[in-house]
Design an enzyme around this catalytic site. Structure first.
Site, PDB file in Angstrom:
ATOM      1  N   HIS A 139     -60.703  96.116  92.040  1.00 50.13           N
ATOM      2  CA  HIS A 139     -60.035  97.214  91.332  1.00 50.13           C
ATOM      3  C   HIS A 139     -59.033  97.927  92.237  1.00 50.13           C
ATOM      4  O   HIS A 139     -58.152  98.646  91.763  1.00 50.13           O
ATOM      5  CB  HIS A 139     -61.071  98.225  90.822  1.00 50.13           C
ATOM      6  CG  HIS A 139     -62.030  97.638  89.831  1.00 50.13           C
ATOM      7  ND1 HIS A 139     -61.628  97.142  88.618  1.00 50.13           N
ATOM      8  CD2 HIS A 139     -63.369  97.455  89.892  1.00 50.13           C
ATOM      9  CE1 HIS A 139     -62.682  96.687  87.953  1.00 50.13           C
ATOM     10  NE2 HIS A 139     -63.747  96.856  88.703  1.00 50.13           N
ATOM     11  N   ARG A 140     -59.194  97.720  93.554  1.00 47.19           N
ATOM     12  CA  ARG A 140     -58.286  98.365  94.492  1.00 47.19           C
ATOM     13  C   ARG A 140     -56.837  97.960  94.223  1.00 47.19           C
ATOM     14  O   ARG A 140     -55.921  98.772  94.341  1.00 47.19           O
ATOM     15  CB  ARG A 140     -58.684  98.002  95.926  1.00 47.19           C
ATOM     16  CG  ARG A 140     -57.908  98.762  96.991  1.00 47.19           C
ATOM     17  CD  ARG A 140     -58.373  98.410  98.392  1.00 47.19           C
ATOM     18  NE  ARG A 140     -59.670  98.997  98.675  1.00 47.19           N
ATOM     19  CZ  ARG A 140     -60.772  98.308  98.927  1.00 47.19           C
ATOM     20  NH1 ARG A 140     -60.748  96.998  98.888  1.00 47.19           N
ATOM     21  NH2 ARG A 140     -61.910  98.929  99.192  1.00 47.19           N
ATOM     22  N   ALA A 141     -56.648  96.707  93.811  1.00 46.10           N
ATOM     23  CA  ALA A 141     -55.292  96.225  93.535  1.00 46.10           C
ATOM     24  C   ALA A 141     -54.643  97.020  92.404  1.00 46.10           C
ATOM     25  O   ALA A 141     -53.457  97.366  92.484  1.00 46.10           O
ATOM     26  CB  ALA A 141     -55.336  94.737  93.172  1.00 46.10           C
TER      27      ALA A 141
ATOM     28  N   ILE B 149     -53.686 100.546  93.700  1.00 50.83           N
ATOM     29  CA  ILE B 149     -52.533 100.511  94.601  1.00 50.83           C
ATOM     30  C   ILE B 149     -51.257 100.214  93.832  1.00 50.83           C
ATOM     31  O   ILE B 149     -50.191 100.786  94.113  1.00 50.83           O
ATOM     32  CB  ILE B 149     -52.759  99.471  95.718  1.00 50.83           C
ATOM     33  CG1 ILE B 149     -53.947  99.879  96.581  1.00 50.83           C
ATOM     34  CG2 ILE B 149     -51.507  99.327  96.582  1.00 50.83           C
ATOM     35  CD1 ILE B 149     -53.865 101.272  97.157  1.00 50.83           C
TER      36      ILE B 149
ATOM     37  N   ASP C  18     -57.894  92.468 101.750  1.00 51.98           N
ATOM     38  CA  ASP C  18     -57.883  93.347 100.583  1.00 51.98           C
ATOM     39  C   ASP C  18     -57.742  94.806 100.980  1.00 51.98           C
ATOM     40  O   ASP C  18     -57.249  95.625 100.197  1.00 51.98           O
ATOM     41  CB  ASP C  18     -59.168  93.139  99.778  1.00 51.98           C
ATOM     42  CG  ASP C  18     -59.199  93.998  98.518  1.00 51.98           C
ATOM     43  OD1 ASP C  18     -58.236  93.917  97.736  1.00 51.98           O
ATOM     44  OD2 ASP C  18     -60.168  94.754  98.330  1.00 51.98           O
TER      45      ASP C  18
END
Length: 593
Positions: free
Chosen positions: A280-282, A285, A199
């Site tokens: 939430h990183r997805a 990005i 991730d």
């Protein structure tokens, strides 16, 4: 010694890999890319070619850490001191380079270590620079990253996320900027990375050897030509290289001004939610990548196509997998299906809707597509398992694993260990609606229900690939009034223009539906019959004979019956037919409000 590097623009195919690298050059805060692929597919060649393509950058002259003079908040201690004393920093242009990290690297080699002798002799906090110091402003390349110690990977990813490397030893703390483009390559056959580490790689691409003979032939010719005379080959692609370098520079200047509308931010969230992404990183990005894609196309506003492309690069490695499962494929078709919806510039009766407690799956049997990414049942690709009291399809691997985990000393599979397969279906599905239009009785309700069914099956389907076919009664016959289509508007118009009256050729309509279904076997057809069951036109002479004729034609199809009459006041014909084919039956007044 200067080594000749294969030109980036001469790389054949691998478009996703090239785009992922370019996006990181446009916006380094994206944070790098993980490249998966078999040996000999050009992973290292692409990375080294990419570094050669990038323009020179401005750094502080003489700085061990390659500080960027324009990022004063990230300057090292020495550069800050110089800036305070002289009011400016001496700068030079320096070409970006690849800093390789060996698999055998130790933590001290990576982060650096305190220079104890200098600290004792001169009384200052001195740092013996490590790989992260050299990587600042450059490309940090890790070949076979899956073989690297997890602790070292965590250190690298933390530095990449913060843009700062902090070294604490013997009560002394030293920090320096460490902003780099992190590129990792790996062969999945040699083992994978932990999900937590996966991730942290912002983008991910998987490359395979090209299968097109002409492309493979071109690769051979290019490589032989390059090996024979590198300078001549580089000169051949110099114009393309310069053009791409200029485009990247322009995009770097533009990306800060690119706008992403709220509806596209909502679309990003929708895609992540539909695929079950738990980080939430997805989303962040995807938004950054979409902006970089727009900037690369010299646009100041993100389009839906940019979001689709960003999703392909940002989500592949974030789909949650269970042990022993094959990786779920993220394709253009899958992303397209998640975000496309049928046009709704028409108006249907909003008050005429399905009751909240009734689910569309109750009418359509085994649904091929849904608005979520996974379905249970026996169709589709097995992607993971879930707990279920009475599983329709037992996930044997997950069941055994659960039994071992809960009782390792005395292995025994108990009912509470049973796990059900969760599948993903990417195939189209066909729904054939048979509508009894022989009389005006309940016709308004029947038509509105047919519209509602068609609307929901198209709008709520998993990949929106469902098709609707429509058969209605006309005089003494049953006719196809709408061939299978994805266009609700045309289905709606066919229902609006439906001819009313005549007799009720119910069994001929079932035969017509069976013929239509036979043309679309690969779409797993479901037949939905909406009628009061008062059939008076037969294939032969009566219902019993007709059912014998129909049985071999439709016994393998999904059938759903909807009786226009209330239960208890109906004539029971539909119930008899439904029982004959082991099909569910519903009652119109119970469904609509």
């Amino acid at each position: 010694m200067k080594f000749s590097v294969f030109p980036f623009t001469a790389i054949i195919g691998q478009e996703h890999l090239k785009k992922a690298l370019i996006l990181n050059a446009i916006d380094p805060t994206i944070g790098g890319v993980l490249i998966k692929g078999d040996k000999g597919t050009g992973k290292s060649t692409a990375v080294r070619a990419f570094a050669e393509l990038l323009p020179a950058r401005e750094v502080v002259d003489g700085c061990t850490f390659n500080c960027n003079p324009n990022e004063t908040h990230l300057l090292c201690r020495e550069c800050k001191k110089t800036l305070e004393q002289k009011g400016r920093l001496p700068t030079i242009k320096r070409k970006m380079s690849i800093v390789e990290l060996p698999v055998s690297a130790t933590e001290d080699m990576v982060v650096g270590s305190l220079d104890i002798k200098k600290a004792l002799r001169e009384g200052i906090k001195a740092l013996e620079p490590g790989i992260l110091a050299r990587a600042n402003g450059n490309i940090l390349y890790i070949d076979e990253v899956n073989l690297l110690d997890d602790h070292i990977v965590n250190v690298l990813l933390d530095a990449a996320a913060m843009g700062v490397n902090i070294i604490e030893r013997e009560g002394v703390s030293v920090s320096h900027p460490s902003k780099f483009i992190l590129v990792g390559t790996m062969n999945p056959e040699e083992g994978d990375l932990r999900p937590q580490i996966l991730d942290r790689f912002r983008l991910c691409v998987e490359i395979k050897a090209l299968t097109d003979p002409q492309e493979r032939l071109k690769i051979i010719k290019y490589r032989m030509e390059f090996d024979e005379n590198p300078e001549k080959f580089q000169k051949k692609f110099r114009r393309k290289q310069e053009k791409l370098r200029e485009t990247i520079l322009n995009a770097k200047d533009l990306v800060g001004d690119v706008e992403i509308p709220d509806d596209l931010l909502e679309l990003i969230v929708k895609i992540s939610a539909a695929l079950g992404i738990r980080t939430h990183r997805a989303d962040i990005i995807m938004a950054k990548a979409a902006k970089a894609i727009a900037a690369f196309s010299q646009r100041k506003k993100v389009k839906e196509e940019d979001v689709k492309e960003a999703a392909l690069l940002a989500l592949k490695h974030r789909i949650k997998q269970l042990p022993f499962e094959k990786e779920q494929e993220i394709s253009e078709e899958l992303i397209e299906g998640l975000i496309e919806e049928p046009e709704d510039d028409f108006k249907i009766d909003e008050k005429r809707r399905l009751k909240k407690e009734m689910k569309i799956a109750e009418f359509a049997g085994t649904i091929q597509g849904k608005s979520s990414a996974s379905t249970t049942g026996t169709r589709g690709k097995y992607i993971k398992a879930k707990e279920a009291a009475n599983p329709e399809s037992v996930a044997i691997d997950a069941t055994i694993k659960k039994a071992i985990r809960e009782n390792p000393k005395n292995f025994k599979i108990l009912p509470e260990h049973l796990m059900e397969k969760v599948r993903i279906s990417k195939a189209e599905a066909l729904y054939i609606i048979i509508l009894d239009s022989s009389s005006s009785m309940k016709l308004d309700k029947k038509i509105k229900f047919a519209k509602t069914m068609a609307w929901l099956l198209l709008k709520e389907s998993y990949e929106n690939k469902n098709k609707i076919g429509l058969i209605a009664f006309k005089g003494d016959e049953a006719q196809i009034i709408k061939e299978p289509t994805k266009d609700f508007k045309s289905v709606n118009e066919a229902l609006e223009n439906l001819e009313i009256g005549g007799k009720t050729p119910l069994t001929p309509a079932l035969m017509e539906a069976a013929k239509l279904a036979s043309k679309y076997k690969d779409l797993a057809p479901t037949i939905i019959v909406i009628s009061d069951g008062r059939c008076n036109i037969f294939i032969k002479s009566n219902l019993e004979e007709d059912l014998k004729i129909l049985h071999p034609k439709i016994k393998g199809l999904n059938l759903v019956f909807v009786d226009a009459e209330p239960k208890g006041r109906n004539i029971g014909v539909l119930e008899e037919i439904a029982a004959k084919f082991n099909a569910p039956i519903f009652y119109l007044d119970d469904i609509l409000i």
